[in-house]
Write a protein that holds these residues in place. Sequence first.
Motif: not given
Length: 121
Positions: A65-77
């Motif tokens: 926590k505070g160091r890692f960030t998750i994200s997603r781009d559904n257009a690119k799967s």
Amino acid sequence: EVQLVESGGGLVQAGGSLRLSCAASGFTFDDYSIGWFRQAPGKGRDGVSCISSSDGRTDYADSVKGRFTISRDNAKSTVYLQMNSLKPEDTATYYCAAAYAFRPPGGYDYWGQGTQVTVSS
């Protein structure tokens, strides 16, 4: 054929950053939550972070926590894991996995082959 392919791992010095990617194919990506896990040599597999399919919910292990960030781009799967302020204890093989539910109690349905992250002190 369902595939999850991780990339972006490597060797980095402590304090550095890496961005992992998880590219998915063979299933309806938008309907699935994605989780990142890691396994260090001689240890069990631990959950690192997860992101829901569409409403942006995320969760993180206390250790990241505070160091890692998750994200997603559904257009690119594709799902990303931005890892900053890396520590030697972050050294592990990192896996992504897909599940229909967010934080599924029954486990994840699909798994990738993993990408190695090594953090030197």
